[in-house]
Design a protein around this motif. Structure first.
Motif, PDB file in Angstrom:
ATOM      1  N   SER A  46       0.829  -1.210   0.000  1.00 43.72           N
ATOM      2  CA  SER A  46       0.000   0.000   0.000  1.00 43.72           C
ATOM      3  C   SER A  46       0.860   1.255   0.000  1.00 43.72           C
ATOM      4  O   SER A  46       0.515   2.252  -0.634  1.00 43.72           O
ATOM      5  CB  SER A  46      -0.944  -0.007   1.204  1.00 43.72           C
ATOM      6  OG  SER A  46      -0.224   0.033   2.428  1.00 43.72           O
ATOM      7  N   SER A  47       2.003   1.220   0.697  1.00 45.71           N
ATOM      8  CA  SER A  47       2.906   2.381   0.719  1.00 45.71           C
ATOM      9  C   SER A  47       3.442   2.670  -0.673  1.00 45.71           C
ATOM     10  O   SER A  47       3.480   3.831  -1.113  1.00 45.71           O
ATOM     11  CB  SER A  47       4.071   2.134   1.680  1.00 45.71           C
ATOM     12  OG  SER A  47       3.626   2.027   3.009  1.00 45.71           O
ATOM     13  N   ILE A  48       3.854   1.624  -1.379  1.00 46.18           N
ATOM     14  CA  ILE A  48       4.394   1.803  -2.731  1.00 46.18           C
ATOM     15  C   ILE A  48       3.330   2.360  -3.668  1.00 46.18           C
ATOM     16  O   ILE A  48       3.603   3.240  -4.498  1.00 46.18           O
ATOM     17  CB  ILE A  48       4.948   0.463  -3.251  1.00 46.18           C
ATOM     18  CG1 ILE A  48       6.200   0.071  -2.448  1.00 46.18           C
ATOM     19  CG2 ILE A  48       5.281   0.553  -4.736  1.00 46.18           C
ATOM     20  CD1 ILE A  48       6.665  -1.342  -2.685  1.00 46.18           C
ATOM     21  N   SER A  53       0.646   8.731  -7.594  1.00 44.20           N
ATOM     22  CA  SER A  53      -0.451   9.661  -7.328  1.00 44.20           C
ATOM     23  C   SER A  53      -0.720  10.542  -8.541  1.00 44.20           C
ATOM     24  O   SER A  53       0.156  10.796  -9.367  1.00 44.20           O
ATOM     25  CB  SER A  53      -0.123  10.552  -6.123  1.00 44.20           C
ATOM     26  OG  SER A  53       1.058  11.293  -6.362  1.00 44.20           O
ATOM     27  N   ALA A  54      -1.957  10.997  -8.653  1.00 41.41           N
ATOM     28  CA  ALA A  54      -2.317  11.952  -9.704  1.00 41.41           C
ATOM     29  C   ALA A  54      -1.764  13.331  -9.342  1.00 41.41           C
ATOM     30  O   ALA A  54      -1.468  13.600  -8.168  1.00 41.41           O
ATOM     31  CB  ALA A  54      -3.836  12.014  -9.842  1.00 41.41           C
ATOM     32  N   GLN A  79       3.328  15.619  -8.604  1.00 40.65           N
ATOM     33  CA  GLN A  79       2.899  14.288  -9.037  1.00 40.65           C
ATOM     34  C   GLN A  79       4.037  13.312  -8.777  1.00 40.65           C
ATOM     35  O   GLN A  79       5.103  13.418  -9.372  1.00 40.65           O
ATOM     36  CB  GLN A  79       2.519  14.256 -10.516  1.00 40.65           C
ATOM     37  CG  GLN A  79       2.036  12.872 -10.961  1.00 40.65           C
ATOM     38  CD  GLN A  79       1.615  12.814 -12.412  1.00 40.65           C
ATOM     39  OE1 GLN A  79       1.988  13.682 -13.200  1.00 40.65           O
ATOM     40  NE2 GLN A  79       0.844  11.809 -12.773  1.00 40.65           N
ATOM     41  N   GLU A  80       3.787  12.376  -7.850  1.00 39.15           N
ATOM     42  CA  GLU A  80       4.794  11.395  -7.460  1.00 39.15           C
ATOM     43  C   GLU A  80       6.070  12.118  -7.012  1.00 39.15           C
ATOM     44  O   GLU A  80       6.051  12.845  -6.026  1.00 39.15           O
ATOM     45  CB  GLU A  80       5.023  10.406  -8.600  1.00 39.15           C
ATOM     46  CG  GLU A  80       3.781   9.631  -8.977  1.00 39.15           C
ATOM     47  CD  GLU A  80       3.978   8.706 -10.156  1.00 39.15           C
ATOM     48  OE1 GLU A  80       5.136   8.445 -10.538  1.00 39.15           O
ATOM     49  OE2 GLU A  80       2.963   8.241 -10.702  1.00 39.15           O
ATOM     50  N   PRO A 258      -0.469  14.844   1.932  1.00 38.22           N
ATOM     51  CA  PRO A 258      -1.232  13.823   2.660  1.00 38.22           C
ATOM     52  C   PRO A 258      -0.812  12.386   2.380  1.00 38.22           C
ATOM     53  O   PRO A 258      -0.737  11.563   3.293  1.00 38.22           O
ATOM     54  CB  PRO A 258      -2.676  14.083   2.207  1.00 38.22           C
ATOM     55  CG  PRO A 258      -2.700  15.536   1.834  1.00 38.22           C
ATOM     56  CD  PRO A 258      -1.359  15.788   1.227  1.00 38.22           C
ATOM     57  N   TRP A 259      -0.510  12.054   1.130  1.00 41.62           N
ATOM     58  CA  TRP A 259      -0.141  10.660   0.840  1.00 41.62           C
ATOM     59  C   TRP A 259       1.224  10.317   1.420  1.00 41.62           C
ATOM     60  O   TRP A 259       1.475   9.159   1.767  1.00 41.62           O
ATOM     61  CB  TRP A 259      -0.211  10.362  -0.657  1.00 41.62           C
ATOM     62  CG  TRP A 259       0.657  11.176  -1.559  1.00 41.62           C
ATOM     63  CD1 TRP A 259       0.331  12.309  -2.231  1.00 41.62           C
ATOM     64  CD2 TRP A 259       2.024  10.901  -1.912  1.00 41.62           C
ATOM     65  NE1 TRP A 259       1.396  12.765  -2.977  1.00 41.62           N
ATOM     66  CE2 TRP A 259       2.445  11.914  -2.806  1.00 41.62           C
ATOM     67  CE3 TRP A 259       2.922   9.888  -1.568  1.00 41.62           C
ATOM     68  CZ2 TRP A 259       3.722  11.953  -3.352  1.00 41.62           C
ATOM     69  CZ3 TRP A 259       4.206   9.919  -2.112  1.00 41.62           C
ATOM     70  CH2 TRP A 259       4.591  10.946  -2.992  1.00 41.62           C
TER      71      TRP A 259
END
Length: 284
Positions: A46-48, A53-54, A79-80, A258-259
């Motif tokens: 899930s972390s990877i 991300s958009a 983005q990422e 946030p991510w």
């Protein structure tokens, strides 16, 4: 393509031989091992995925609350591991004019910290996947050495990933001047401006400096000359093209990602689970 075994060679070797003291899968500790390993696999997976991300826009907030009336404002699009765009408004001092600039349309900035962090987690995920593959085969027993070696290497990967997020590279002012960051802005930032970006835990931090030449008291014996720091306060000295300058204004701004907060939390849980299981195995 490099194999999983090749990646693991970067860390301590894993031992697949069975020890004299074998733990059957059916016992309580054996079941706990499989359960914890499955949790660790899920957390890393899930972390990877969070790194994919958009593009998202984030508003910059003042880092230093005492900078009333001056400082850095604006927003960034991330983005990422890529800063896609930035809208920057800076008021270096209360008596200064506003400086406003944006990324050039043909320019972006890669955040190496994020790329390094995800790479370490991917290596860790490959290690835990090897355990999952082994435990799902027709193998009824595995050794403590095998499990502890996987945990040691996994914990090292997670710690290295977190270190890249928690410990940005400290740079001298001279390195910042030659970094080329100011060249990606349009209109160009004034020549006495210095800018830097870095990740600190789950935040993107922006620093902005203005410099001035002062012949009166600057010497090459200044303790701040060539000093590597995350933030260089007012009065810090740098040398450029044979001349000495000092920092006249220094400001920081940040935005929470946030991510990245979720990644930090997930990897913290990984460390707790991994260390607890390792301790049980060591004492059993």
């Amino acid at each position: 393509m490099k194999s999983k075994h090749h990646k693991i060679a970067m860390y301590e070797p894993l031992y697949y031989g069975r020890a004299h003291h074998i733990m059957p899968h059916e016992d309580i500790l054996g079941r706990e091992i499989k359960a914890v390993m499955s949790q660790l696999c899920g957390l890393l997976s899930s972390s990877i995925s969070m790194f994919t991300s958009a593009p998202s826009s984030y508003q910059l907030q003042p880092y230093d609350r005492d900078s009333i009336g001056c400082g850095i404002k604006g927003n960034v699009v991330l983005q990422e591991d890529t800063l896609c765009s930035m809208d920057l408004t800076v008021k270096p001092a209360k008596t200064s004019s506003l400086i406003r600039s944006i990324f050039r349309e043909d320019k972006q900035w890669k955040l190496q910290q994020i790329q390094d962090a995800i790479n370490h987690l991917k290596i860790g995920f490959n290690m835990i996947s090897m355990f999952e593959d082994t435990s799902n085969c027709d193998v009824d027993e595995y050794s403590k050495t095998f499990v502890i070696d996987i945990l040691n290497n996994l914990l090292r990967c997670v710690n290295l990933s977190r270190k890249r997020l928690f410990s940005p590279c400290k740079l001298t002012l001279e390195a910042l001047v030659s970094s080329g960051i100011v060249k990606i802005f349009s209109p160009p930032l004034p020549g006495d401006n210095i800018v830097n970006f870095y990740i600190l835990e789950d935040c993107l931090v922006i620093t902005h400096y203005t410099v001035q030449q002062n012949h009166a008291h600057l010497t090459k014996s200044s303790p701040t000359l060539h000093l590597e720091q995350l933030f260089h306060p007012v009065g810090s000295v740098l040398e450029h093209s044979g001349s000495l300058y000092e920092i006249a204004t220094a400001h920081r701004s940040f935005c929470l990602i946030p991510w990245l907060s979720k990644v930090v939390s997930a990897t913290d849980i990984c460390l707790q689970l991994g260390n607890q299981l390792k301790e049980k195995l060591t004492l059993s």
